[in-house]
Design a protein around this motif. Structure first.
Motif, PDB file in Angstrom:
ATOM      1  N   ALA A   1     -38.714  46.029  24.138  1.00 19.16           N
ATOM      2  CA  ALA A   1     -38.910  44.824  24.971  1.00 19.16           C
ATOM      3  C   ALA A   1     -38.477  43.585  24.200  1.00 19.16           C
TER       4      ALA A   1
ATOM      5  N   GLU B   1     -46.151  38.843  27.975  1.00 18.90           N
ATOM      6  CA  GLU B   1     -45.579  39.648  29.052  1.00 18.90           C
ATOM      7  C   GLU B   1     -45.718  41.135  28.756  1.00 18.90           C
TER       8      GLU B   1
ATOM      9  N   LYS C   1     -42.203  46.208  20.489  1.00 21.31           N
ATOM     10  CA  LYS C   1     -41.574  45.121  21.240  1.00 21.31           C
ATOM     11  C   LYS C   1     -40.094  44.984  20.881  1.00 21.31           C
TER      12      LYS C   1
ATOM     13  N   GLU D   1     -38.657  40.001  25.693  1.00 20.57           N
ATOM     14  CA  GLU D   1     -39.906  39.567  26.308  1.00 20.57           C
ATOM     15  C   GLU D   1     -40.835  38.926  25.284  1.00 20.57           C
TER      16      GLU D   1
END
Length: 499
Positions: free
Chosen positions: A313, A320, A309, A316
């Motif tokens: 990401a 999600e 993550k 996010e």
């Protein structure tokens, strides 16, 4: 209404729970803190930040508490295991704490085997010499930082240091001491033999206490800073995994826990200390009186997902990131992940191994990688389940807590890979709840911890294995087990290129 507080000193944050007599969480506060990672394999923290954030969290907790602080009767603790805090004669910290996920001590582990002997170590401590444990860290400081080691008068584990700063009392409970490699687990005493063989002064080891034992009260300074009463009773607490087991009701034979935090754990209750797993899994004293538990560990369970993550990401939320994983079939479209990004503990005991994605091609999307990570984490945990079953343990029902219990797809995946019924608790608070339960038991609210668990804990939902999924995962698991032997030599050769 009466209350207790459970303080869970984790790797990335301290989590504080205010719990009433029915096990309901009245308030919850989380205060984060950073890791210090100077180079590959190193993982440290400044102990003062644990204390500062704990006091800050308690203060925040009290700001929203509308009751009488005299009704907050007790506090207990859960803490990350194995971390080394060295104190001098004035009980001042000598260096940053070296944490459980630090892997710099491979040479010291070999020194322990050479001087104590592998079989003798297993006989006394029921555990192998692993990089994560406390004793190799003590030896590393002794060997590499002798000027610091020569000033050391006692050592503590992380939550014990925080408790000391809140009460002024030094001590360590048996469940945390069991993870140092210095405790004779059967006799519940520090091993003079190991200390002598390694030229360590036995006085370095702090006094030992039971997890539910009252050890003092809050200092007047901490009471003033937090708003709590100085008469609040303080109980020793336990290792995070022991407290996680208590907080999930793993308090009788036949109960098994899977917990996904930064690391991942498969833990099973043991009534006696005489089983022989040949060191393939850990064998520790429980936080419950006169009990034990066996445990397998995946070093980078939730950490693998967090790493992905943060790199791919960052902006996010986890919900999600995991949103589309149910659209990906079992096997992640031919993509497989080995979660060795911090080395591995069970069953390989290898600090040098590193993670792998196997089977990547240009058709794979981010959701394939995410599902592959979840499958890889769960396969790694299944290696511990497999060891337990090979040694005669019946594992049909597993209570799942932590990050792995927050997603329904992942819970079903666990049921299918473990081929067992998975139970999700109604209000799952992990080690923090276990710490609160130790305080409740210590305050005399209940005659046993099991009685406390019956009042505090409730199952919310069960997930059952689907036969067609079980068969697919059995085939994939056999492929997963080939990754370690196929990559171990390559990873060793890559070591020289790591920072």
């Amino acid at each position: 209404m009466k209350y207790v507080i459970g303080i869970d000193l984790g790797t990335s944050a301290v989590k504080i729970l205010l719990v009433n007599q029915h096990g309901e969480v009245a308030q919850e506060v989380t205060k984060p803190y950073p890791l210090i990672q100077e180079k590959s394999g190193y993982s440290e923290q400044n102990p003062q930040i644990w204390v500062d954030q704990t006091i800050s969290g308690l203060s925040d907790l009290l700001q929203y508490f509308e009751g009488d602080v005299q009704n907050i009767e007790g506090i207990s603790f859960s803490g990350q295991m194995h971390g080394l805090v060295l104190l001098d004669e004035n009980r001042q910290v000598l260096r940053n704490a070296i944490l459980w996920n630090d892997t710099r001590t491979t040479e010291e582990c070999q020194e322990i085997y050479a001087r104590v002997g592998k079989q003798r170590l297993l006989k006394i401590t029921k555990n192998l010499a692993l990089d994560g444990f406390t004793l190799p860290k003590i030896l590393w400081v002794k060997n590499k930082e002798p000027e610091i080691f020569n000033q050391a008068k006692t050592f503590l584990l992380p939550k014990d240091y925080v408790r000391y700063k809140l009460t002024g009392k030094i001590g360590m409970d048996y469940s945390d001491a069991a993870g140092t490699l210095l405790l004779n687990i059967s006799e519940k005493q520090w091993s003079k033999e190991i200390c002598n063989l390694l030229d360590i002064n036995g006085d370095l080891c702090p006094p030992l206490v039971e997890s539910s034992q009252e050890v003092g009260c809050l200092s007047s300074e901490v009471a003033y800073a937090t708003g709590l009463s100085s008469t609040t009773r303080i109980f020793a607490g336990g290792a995070d995994n022991a407290c996680g087991a208590i907080g999930a009701g793993i308090l009788e034979d036949g109960k098994t826990l899977v917990s996904v935090g930064t690391s991942g754990v498969v833990l099973s209750y043991e009534e006696t200390n005489n089983k022989d797993f040949q060191g393939r899994v850990h064998y520790f004293n429980h936080g419950a009186p006169n009990a034990f538990y066996t445990m397998g560990v995946t070093l980078a369970a939730g950490h693998s997902l967090t790493w992905f993550k943060q790199v791919f990401a960052k902006e996010e939320e986890f919900d999600e990131l995991l949103r589309d994983i149910n659209d990906v079939p079992i096997g992640s479209n031919g993509l497989m992940f080995a979660p060795y990004i911090s080395g591995e503990r069970t069953p390989h005991v290898d600090a040098a191994i590193r993670g792998s994605f196997i089977g990547m091609d240009s058709s794979h999307e981010r959701k394939d990688f995410v599902r592959a990570i979840l499958e890889g984490i769960t396969f790694s945990l299944h290696e511990s389940v497999e060891i337990f079953r090979e040694n005669g343990k019946n594992i049909d029902i597993i209570i799942s807590i932590g990050g792995g219990a927050k997603n329904e797809v992942w819970l079903q995946m666990q049921a299918d890979i473990f081929n067992a019924r998975i139970i999700k608790l109604h209000s799952e608070q992990g080690p923090g709840m276990g710490a609160a339960m130790l305080a409740a038991y210590g305050c005399g609210w209940f005659s046993t911890l099991k009685e406390c668990a019956d009042e505090f804990l409730m199952a919310e939902r069960s997930y059952y294995p689907k036969p067609e999924n079980v068969q697919k995962y059995k085939r994939l698991y056999q492929l997963y087990k080939k990754i370690y032997p196929a990559t171990v030599l390559l990873n060793n050769e890559l070591m020289e290129f790591r920072n």
